[in-house]
Write a protein that holds these residues in place. Sequence first.
Motif, PDB file in Angstrom:
ATOM      1  N   GLY A 280       0.939  -1.212  -0.173  1.00  0.00           N
ATOM      2  CA  GLY A 280      -0.024  -0.016  -0.192  1.00  0.00           C
ATOM      3  C   GLY A 280       0.798   1.186   0.161  1.00  0.00           C
ATOM      4  N   LYS A 281       2.224   0.938  -0.141  1.00  0.00           N
ATOM      5  CA  LYS A 281       2.952   2.594  -0.133  1.00  0.00           C
ATOM      6  C   LYS A 281       2.452   3.343  -1.281  1.00  0.00           C
ATOM      7  CE  LYS A 281       6.929   0.154  -0.545  1.00  0.00           C
ATOM      8  NZ  LYS A 281       6.426  -0.873  -0.858  1.00  0.00           N
ATOM      9  N   SER A 282       2.307   2.880  -2.482  1.00  0.00           N
ATOM     10  CA  SER A 282       2.011   3.811  -3.637  1.00  0.00           C
ATOM     11  C   SER A 282       0.780   4.352  -3.251  1.00  0.00           C
ATOM     12  CB  SER A 282       2.268   3.080  -4.925  1.00  0.00           C
ATOM     13  OG  SER A 282       3.509   2.323  -5.169  1.00  0.00           O
ATOM     14  N   LEU A 283      -0.304   3.754  -2.976  1.00  0.00           N
ATOM     15  CA  LEU A 283      -1.591   4.454  -2.762  1.00  0.00           C
ATOM     16  C   LEU A 283      -1.321   5.481  -1.554  1.00  0.00           C
ATOM     17  CD1 LEU A 283      -3.697   1.089  -2.440  1.00  0.00           C
ATOM     18  CD2 LEU A 283      -3.634   2.693  -4.185  1.00  0.00           C
ATOM     19  N   ILE A 284      -0.346   5.289  -0.706  1.00  0.00           N
ATOM     20  CA  ILE A 284      -0.257   6.407   0.251  1.00  0.00           C
ATOM     21  C   ILE A 284       0.059   7.837  -0.550  1.00  0.00           C
ATOM     22  CG2 ILE A 284       1.262   7.212   2.154  1.00  0.00           C
ATOM     23  CD1 ILE A 284       1.488   4.385   2.975  1.00  0.00           C
ATOM     24  N   ALA A 285       1.222   7.475  -1.408  1.00  0.00           N
ATOM     25  CA  ALA A 285       1.524   8.765  -2.268  1.00  0.00           C
ATOM     26  C   ALA A 285       0.339   9.191  -3.092  1.00  0.00           C
ATOM     27  CB  ALA A 285       2.458   8.320  -3.317  1.00  0.00           C
ATOM     28  N   GLN A 286      -0.633   8.344  -3.639  1.00  0.00           N
ATOM     29  CA  GLN A 286      -1.364   8.781  -4.562  1.00  0.00           C
ATOM     30  C   GLN A 286      -2.612   9.252  -3.842  1.00  0.00           C
ATOM     31  OE1 GLN A 286      -2.144   4.566  -6.199  1.00  0.00           O
ATOM     32  NE2 GLN A 286      -1.503   5.571  -8.416  1.00  0.00           N
ATOM     33  N   ALA A 287      -2.745   8.880  -2.634  1.00  0.00           N
ATOM     34  CA  ALA A 287      -3.818   9.575  -1.738  1.00  0.00           C
ATOM     35  C   ALA A 287      -3.370  10.977  -1.349  1.00  0.00           C
ATOM     36  CB  ALA A 287      -3.724   8.907  -0.454  1.00  0.00           C
ATOM     37  N   ILE A 288      -2.174  11.210  -1.093  1.00  0.00           N
ATOM     38  CA  ILE A 288      -1.589  12.628  -0.998  1.00  0.00           C
ATOM     39  C   ILE A 288      -1.795  13.312  -2.155  1.00  0.00           C
ATOM     40  CG2 ILE A 288       0.521  14.041  -0.464  1.00  0.00           C
ATOM     41  CD1 ILE A 288       1.524  11.416   1.141  1.00  0.00           C
ATOM     42  N   MET A 289      -1.310  12.861  -3.448  1.00  0.00           N
ATOM     43  CA  MET A 289      -1.601  13.678  -4.504  1.00  0.00           C
ATOM     44  C   MET A 289      -3.060  13.898  -4.988  1.00  0.00           C
ATOM     45  SD  MET A 289       1.533  14.520  -5.571  1.00  0.00           S
ATOM     46  CE  MET A 289       1.243  14.986  -7.006  1.00  0.00           C
ATOM     47  N   GLY A 290      -4.133  12.915  -4.517  1.00  0.00           N
ATOM     48  CA  GLY A 290      -5.303  13.244  -4.807  1.00  0.00           C
ATOM     49  C   GLY A 290      -5.442  12.415  -6.328  1.00  0.00           C
ATOM     50  N   ASN A 291      -4.665  11.609  -6.609  1.00  0.00           N
ATOM     51  CA  ASN A 291      -5.034  10.613  -7.800  1.00  0.00           C
ATOM     52  C   ASN A 291      -5.032   9.279  -7.704  1.00  0.00           C
ATOM     53  OD1 ASN A 291      -2.373  10.312  -7.368  1.00  0.00           O
ATOM     54  ND2 ASN A 291      -1.787  10.475  -9.242  1.00  0.00           N
ATOM     55  N   LEU A 292      -5.724   8.992  -6.748  1.00  0.00           N
ATOM     56  CA  LEU A 292      -6.271   7.581  -6.191  1.00  0.00           C
ATOM     57  C   LEU A 292      -6.942   6.811  -7.617  1.00  0.00           C
ATOM     58  CD1 LEU A 292      -7.092   7.469  -2.419  1.00  0.00           C
ATOM     59  CD2 LEU A 292      -5.290   5.855  -3.563  1.00  0.00           C
ATOM     60  N   PRO A 293      -6.644   5.445  -7.778  1.00  0.00           N
ATOM     61  CA  PRO A 293      -7.499   4.750  -8.792  1.00  0.00           C
ATOM     62  C   PRO A 293      -9.053   4.935  -8.683  1.00  0.00           C
ATOM     63  CG  PRO A 293      -5.594   3.452  -8.092  1.00  0.00           C
ATOM     64  CD  PRO A 293      -5.703   4.661  -7.256  1.00  0.00           C
TER      65      PRO A 293
ATOM     66  N   ILE B 283       8.630   1.645   8.284  1.00  0.00           N
ATOM     67  CA  ILE B 283       8.475   0.253   7.754  1.00  0.00           C
ATOM     68  C   ILE B 283       7.325  -0.207   7.577  1.00  0.00           C
ATOM     69  CG2 ILE B 283       9.149  -2.075   7.922  1.00  0.00           C
ATOM     70  CD1 ILE B 283      12.003  -1.365   8.934  1.00  0.00           C
ATOM     71  N   VAL B 284       6.599  -0.525   6.307  1.00  0.00           N
ATOM     72  CA  VAL B 284       5.167  -0.493   6.103  1.00  0.00           C
ATOM     73  C   VAL B 284       5.075  -1.910   5.519  1.00  0.00           C
ATOM     74  CG1 VAL B 284       3.136   0.389   5.179  1.00  0.00           C
ATOM     75  CG2 VAL B 284       4.962   2.031   5.656  1.00  0.00           C
ATOM     76  N   ARG B 285       4.043  -2.732   6.217  1.00  0.00           N
ATOM     77  CA  ARG B 285       3.638  -3.992   5.590  1.00  0.00           C
ATOM     78  C   ARG B 285       2.095  -4.237   5.796  1.00  0.00           C
ATOM     79  NH1 ARG B 285       5.191 -10.067   7.599  1.00  0.00           N
ATOM     80  NH2 ARG B 285       4.890 -11.184   5.339  1.00  0.00           N
ATOM     81  N   ASN B 286       1.412  -4.703   4.788  1.00  0.00           N
ATOM     82  CA  ASN B 286       0.253  -4.973   4.703  1.00  0.00           C
ATOM     83  C   ASN B 286      -0.743  -3.823   5.110  1.00  0.00           C
ATOM     84  OD1 ASN B 286       0.279  -7.620   3.773  1.00  0.00           O
ATOM     85  ND2 ASN B 286       0.617  -8.542   6.069  1.00  0.00           N
ATOM     86  N   GLY B 287      -0.314  -2.524   4.625  1.00  0.00           N
ATOM     87  CA  GLY B 287      -0.861  -1.452   5.016  1.00  0.00           C
ATOM     88  C   GLY B 287      -0.793  -0.836   6.331  1.00  0.00           C
ATOM     89  N   GLU B 288       0.225  -1.307   7.152  1.00  0.00           N
ATOM     90  CA  GLU B 288       0.396  -1.073   8.573  1.00  0.00           C
ATOM     91  C   GLU B 288       1.783  -0.628   8.752  1.00  0.00           C
ATOM     92  OE1 GLU B 288      -0.258  -3.025  13.015  1.00  0.00           O
ATOM     93  OE2 GLU B 288      -0.550  -4.307  11.168  1.00  0.00           O
TER      94      GLU B 288
END
Length: 469
Positions: free
Chosen positions: A38-51, A214-219
């Motif tokens: 989920g690391k990339s989704l964190i970046a997309q959430a910040i930018m506002g361009n989630l799928p 350190i992130v794993r399984n969204g945590e």
Amino acid sequence: MTELLKAQQLAVPGIVRPLSFTLTAGRPLTLLGETGSGKSLIAQAIMGNLPAGLQARGRLWLRGEELSGLAPAARRRLWGRKLAMLPQEPWLALDPTMKAVEQVAEGYRYLANKDWPQARQLAGEDLNRLGLGHALDRLPGQLSGGMMQRLAFAAASTGGADIVIADEPTKGLDAGSRDQVTGLLRQVAEAGGGLLTITHDIAVARQLGGEVMIVRNGEVLESGPAEEVLKAPVSDYGRALLAAEPDAWPALAPAGPGARVLKVAGLAKSRGGLSLFSDVSFELNAGEIMGVVGPSGCGKSTLGSICLGVLEPDAGTVWRDASLPRTRYQKLYQDPPAAFAPYCSLGQSLRDLVRLHKKDWAEVQRLLPRLGLSADLLERLPREVSGGELQRLAILRILLLEPVLLFADEPTSRLDLVTQQQTIKLLTDLARERGCALLLVSHEAALVNKVADRVLTLGESTATTSGAA
């Protein structure tokens, strides 16, 4: 220290659990973890361009101004000017019909409001600094994966944003290019800007310093100063990451005798008037593993395409077993999105292959858990899974065709260290068990030396072959 970006209970329901962090001026923050965490989704959430279909929860502040309630159009106006993002898949972010220098100049023209002559001059200077001065007039399809990553970096840096979110910015780069891009990113923080980097590469996290999560399984499993977390992690997964660095791997047992599946003699190839390599000769037998190393753009992918018969050499000969169908000579692509139909579910792509080549679907079901993949992924489109998951699905599809030669072009460049070790072990075990010769391209010398029977080194138009250390 000045607070630049703050996240409070940021989450993507069902995928990324709530997490909070603060990005401060001059202090890099690195999110380190496994593929698909989920690391990339964190970046997309910040930018506002989630799928499509995904929505962020929580609150975000940029220099004290809350972003969470901003309309999408207002959020996009920040892109390049206040927030810059380096993409995980650079070839998807680049215009395939536009020359490299024009892609960067366009940013200077429309984000920095330079006139075209000045924009092109600045673009040329940027690309020269990144070692791409010889590629100003090339299209993205004429560049190696590493060169495309550096081009995307240059293009994303034109708007003057002092907060940079870098999503796997060094993926696919050789060590020298990786260190160069990492150094450029570090300059963002050293100049007083904000740097949030998402990576599975411990070397990048070490070089950037600052803070690590350190992130794993969204945590978030642990966080703190990089020098502490990366030296003595307290989480089981953090310790497993360090143990999975290639230097710590056991060496592979030598290959036994096998039938010849490939022979090349005196190969030479040039591109754009420049020689990539010359006088390359070697043989590969069933079950044998040869590593291919060298800097970005030296012709590693080109050599593999010649071995498979996709490209013709300028000189030399290639022998393949003519009694076998061409589908037994296969390539595992460096950029897995290029290997899948974008609007077809992953399961449908596999079902089509099984039907076309009269294979057994049960083999798909056997390989999924062995590759660490969930059957639920088969219902998704390629863009709806992580780069690492897509690469493992590409490996699964290749294995269904029972190759006698597999040209694996950076097969783990999108994987975290633990998954990389598991995937390389799978490839090498299958090579030995099934008698499949493996031509393995990697920028990681330590990895190649651990698993290859021989190593072919390309660079400066020459090639040398040696036994692995």
